[in-house]
Design an enzyme around this catalytic site. Structure first.
Site, short mmCIF file in Angstrom:
data_model
loop_
_atom_site.label_atom_id
_atom_site.label_comp_id
_atom_site.label_asym_id
_atom_site.label_seq_id
_atom_site.Cartn_x
_atom_site.Cartn_y
_atom_site.Cartn_z
N SER A 1 -63.70 82.00 41.86
CA SER A 1 -63.79 80.54 41.75
C SER A 1 -64.65 79.90 42.84
CB SER A 1 -62.39 79.92 41.78
OG SER A 1 -61.58 80.44 40.77
N HIS B 1 -62.36 76.74 47.05
CA HIS B 1 -63.13 75.98 46.07
C HIS B 1 -63.99 74.92 46.76
CE1 HIS B 1 -59.97 76.94 42.72
NE2 HIS B 1 -60.49 78.02 43.26
#
Length: 239
Positions: free
Chosen positions: A129, A189
């Site tokens: 991610s 992230h």
């Protein structure tokens, strides 16, 4: 209706294909090695997941900032990330070219994991991610640094995607807590997105190198290197 040419598509987006295939093979390796216990905390750790205490106790394990990019904690986690990588990644690779795309992907992932190491060292985390957020951030950065209207508009769209995804992080699987509790590693992230934004000026598409002012490249290089070093060094100083 045009016939899909896999060979042609692979040659155009080879980095996206190779990274996707390798990541899936790593997941298969996790299953072969640990079976239905592949996603337990100890087996993720043994597979190379990010775990701050191990790095602090043994700095030679800084390789754990790299290996989590390839690891996943379940089929849902893997398929969601690979679906996003394959379809969004092809678009980003078309803009940046395979070399810059590959560098941005992996270095953003490392940057995101380093940020997680500083701000969430007790989270045992894995997943692509952060690297994928890096691709989003790179498109945003390219629009900002080139100041080209079309790229700026596309960049704004990707900025919205970043914000929406961060807001929805509570519904995503991105990390495993220190005792196996599920949580999202939002720091990886955020770090990936910031890393990708900065790297877009450092590794721009060949056709747009002259469109980015030299001072942007210098500033982003200094900021990126400074932040990465801070993310890695500060945990040892505060431990």
């Amino acid at each position: 209706m045009d016939h899909f040419d896999l060979k042609k598509d692979f040659s155009e987006f080879k980095a996206t294909y190779v990274i996707t295939i390798v990541t899936i093979l790593v997941w298969i390796g996790q299953l072969l090695a640990f079976g239905n216990q592949a996603t337990t905390g100890i087996n993720l750790l043994n597979s190379g997941a990010l775990w701050g205490p191990n790095i602090l106790a043994d700095p030679t394990q800084l390789w754990r900032l790299v290996t989590p990019i390839f690891l996943h904690i379940g089929w849902t986690h893997l398929l969601f990330n690979m679906f996003t990588l394959f379809f969004i990644g092809r678009q980003v690779e078309a803009v940046f070219g395979w070399k810059s795309f590959t560098l941005i992907y992996f270095i953003s992932g490392i940057f995101g994991n380093a940020m997680s190491f500083l701000f969430s060292p007790q989270s045992l985390s894995a997943g692509a991610s952060g690297a994928i957020f890096g691709l989003f951030g790179a498109v945003v950065g390219l629009g900002y640094f080139t100041e080209m209207p079309v790229l700026k508009q596309i960049g704004k769209t990707f900025a919205v995607l970043i914000v929406i995804n961060l807001l929805l992080n509570v519904f995503n699987i991105g990390a495993i807590g220190s005792l196996g509790s599920t949580q999202v590693n939002i720091w990886a992230h955020i770090g990936g997105a910031i890393g990708g934004l900065l790297l877009s000026a450092i590794f721009p598409p060949k056709s747009l190198k002259r469109a980015i002012p030299a001072h942007y490249k210098i500033i982003t290089s200094i900021v990126f290197a400074g932040l990465l070093l801070a993310f890695i060094i500060l945990p040892f100083m505060t431990n």
